[in-house]
Design a protein around this motif. Structure first.
Motif: not given
Ligand SMILES: [Mg+2]
Ligand SMILES: Nc1ncnc2c1ncn2[C@@H]1O[C@H](COP(=O)(O)OP(=O)(O)OP(=O)(O)O)[C@@H](O)[C@H]1O
Lengths: 262, 327
Positions: A49, A91, A182-183
């Motif tokens: 991240s 995230q 992000d994820e």
């Molecule tokens: Mg992360």
């Protein structure tokens, strides 16, 4: 969208970010090409991240440089980076809770529109036309990501999976050259993950570069053309999914943890 | 469409005929609440949209009132001339006070803007050679445009009506534009807004200056409406009252400030006969609202409508509609 056939559109050179005494990202060289899905993996806290945050202008790098579309980027606000053509999701989902779903997506087009305050107050024809155009585009991208449901409801009323894909629509509407996720699959059930993988493939076909951080190996191995692996802020491996699966350093990074924990 | 015309037509008719139906004192209160509507809409830009707490609002209001009062009584400016310059000075002050908001948040911003409001009030009280201190400035002429002089309550009412409509329409247009969405995005999630291409520095300054322009214009109108300004009108306690009006009416909504201001100006008057119990009842009402309608009156109504809309959309979900217009 600018076309960079086969050439890297985004490159980092010896990029580092230090928080106090800790290097969250250390000397990372990474090269992102359009038309590819680039996976970014690594154990928790390995700096994935942070790498995205540094590239997109949230943090200024401690050292190293970022080249985007053949230009070395100066330190600048995240909003300027977005305008240049790099956009990201977060995230933890960060929608604009009090705005409606469609308005959330329309915000993503902010830097691609230009109505000023005076024309808006006078409600000129140009403003009305632009507004209509943005609304239609927002609907198009909501459709593209497969959002089903009331686009007029407030974002805070959405369930987890729809939130994630609305965030993706909000990013896509800005016609980015590089998009970072992000994820995106975190917290989704297997069915939703399948839909997401299919969506990511379609985004890859748009011609822009897609970078995805993901912990779910099924997702990563299933769709990525190339994978970079971070551990303690440094890149320890890079290659195709098959190469990564058999790479010793990667296995060590993931399993080494397990051994320690055991 | 016809329904809309009918609704707006009857609203306009009520607004025009209204002053003939009420006492001159009620009319005076209504005119006063017009000033508050403009003030609270100003607050809506900065608190409603961007979620920044500004307690300097009464200060900007006073700044506008004194600028207009001095320009017209001492320097022979016309009503509109004074109004425009008040607005510009308000904008400059708003930008200046907006600067700390780039670094400060929440409680700290509240304190620093509270201090600014206090300082403005102190200056009004103590810079006697210009502001006449606590004596205030009397003899401010009634609003005059060309040869038309708003010297009766009725004429003042129509003048206020025009200004209130202008401010409300401007707010509504901004709210539904890319700039309004940018401001609201900033209020909802500053980090995400910046990453979505909104320069949050610029937008915070836009919010503060828009808010201060409204306050200064309200000040100018107030001065000419009452004919007298005194520092007591613009204390920081007034800033808190403005927050109450906004919270009561409904944060971020266009009509919320209208409802909140009119209610909070009129209610205490109608409850006068209750003497000291008035404040007690007022307090209870605020508590009830905070529990049952935390999003204010417009928020409460909006939620009701949204619930019905959802039910309707579920019924219609099989036939997908064209361009969505959410209102
Ligand atoms: Mg992360
Ligand atoms: N703003 C910050 N200040 C201080 N340390 C930070 C900050 N952001 C991240 N870190 C640290 O940097 C390291 C890398 O964090 P980062 O969030 O980039 O990891 P990640 O790979 O995304 O992990 P995860 O898979 O858990 O999301 C961690 O040790 C984290 O504690």
């Amino acid at each position: 969208m600018t076309s960079f056939n086969g050439e890297a559109i985004l490159e980092t050179k010896q990029l580092s970010k230090r928080f106090g005494g800790l290097y969250a990202v250390k000397n990372v060289d990474i090269s992102i090409r359009p038309g590819r899905i680039h996976g970014l993996i690594g154990p928790n806290g390995s700096g994935k991240s942070t790498l995205i945050n540094v590239i997109t202008g949230v943090y200024t790098p401690t050292a190293g440089e970022i080249t985007f579309k053949n230009e070395i980027l100066p330190p600048e606000r995240a909003s300027v980076r977005m305008e240049r053509g790099m956009v990201r999701t977060f995230q933890t989902s960060r929608l604009f809770e009090e705005l409606s779903v469609i308005e959330n997506v329309m915000v993503g087009a902010h830097c691609r529109t230009k109505s000023g305050i005076i024309p808006i107050l006078l409600k000129t024809r140009g403003v009305t036309a632009e507004e209509k155009n943005v609304r239609e585009r927002a609907e198009y991208w909501l459709d593209f990501v497969g959002f089903e449901g009331d686009v007029c409801q407030k974002a805070k009323a959405l369930a987890h999976a729809p939130r994630r894909i609305v965030e993706i629509a909000r990013a896509l509407i800005s016609e980015p050259d590089v998009i970072f996720l992000d994820e995106p699959a975190a917290g989704m059930n297997p069915e939703e993950k399948l839909c997401l993988m299919e969506l990511m493939c379609r985004i890859g076909e748009l011609g822009n570069a897609l970078v995805a951080i993901e912990h779910d190996m099924k997702v990563i191995m299933g769709i990525c053309n190339i994978i970079s692996v971070l551990n303690f802020g440094t890149k320890i491996a890079e290659g195709t999914p098959t190469e990564i699966q058999t790479n010793k350093a990667v296995i060590e990074a993931y399993l080494g943890e397990a051994k320690k924990n055991a | 469409m016809l329904k809309k015309i009918l609704m707006w037509g009857s609203l306009a008719l009520v607004a025009i005929v209204f002053p003939y139906a009420v006492s001159s004192y009620t009319l005076y209160l209504i005119n006063l609440s017009g000033v508050y509507v403009i003030l609270v809409i100003g607050l809506n830009y900065v608190f409603g949209f961007t979620g920044q707490i500004s307690l300097a609002h009464a200060g900007f209001w006073g700044l506008g009132a004194y600028t207009s009062a001095l320009l017209t009584t001492r320097f022979g400016f016309s009503f509109l001339g004074g109004l425009v310059i008040s607005g510009l000075i308000g904008m400059a002050a708003g930008l200046l006070v907006g600067l700390p908001s780039l670094k400060l948040k929440g409680f700290y911003l509240a304190i620093s803007t509270y201090a600014v409001g206090g300082i403005i009030n102190l200056v009004l009280n103590n810079w006697s050679s210009v502001t006449r201190g606590a004596d205030g400035i009397p003899g401010i002429p009634p609003p005059q445009i060309g040869s038309w002089v708003a010297n009766t309550g009725m004429k003042k009412y129509y003048l206020m009506l025009v200004f209130v409509i202008l401010v409300v329409v401007a707010f509504d247009r901004l709210k539904k534009s890319r700039i309004g969405r940018g401001l609201q995005a900033l209020g909802d999630n500053e980090f995400a807004a910046e990453s979505m291409g909104i320069n949050t520095y610029v937008y915070k300054l836009i919010a503060f200056s828009a808010s201060a322009i409204c306050a200064a214009i309200a000040g100018s109108l107030f001065a000419h409406l009452i004919g007298y300004t005194s520092p007591d009108n613009f204390t920081s306690a007034e800033s808190i009252t403005l927050f109450c009006m906004l919270l009561l009416g409904g944060v971020r909504s266009t009509l919320g400030p209208v409802i909140g201001s009119v209610l909070l100006v009129l209610l205490p008057e109608f409850m006068r006969f209750l003497d000291e119990y008035c404040m007690l009842i007022y307090g209870i009402c605020v508590v009830i609202l905070a529990i049952w309608a935390p999003e204010g009156i417009m928020g409460f109504i909006g939620n009701r409508i949204a619930r019905r809309q959802v039910a309707k959309n579920v019924m219609l979900s099989s036939q997908k509609s064209g361009v969505s217009e959410c209102d």
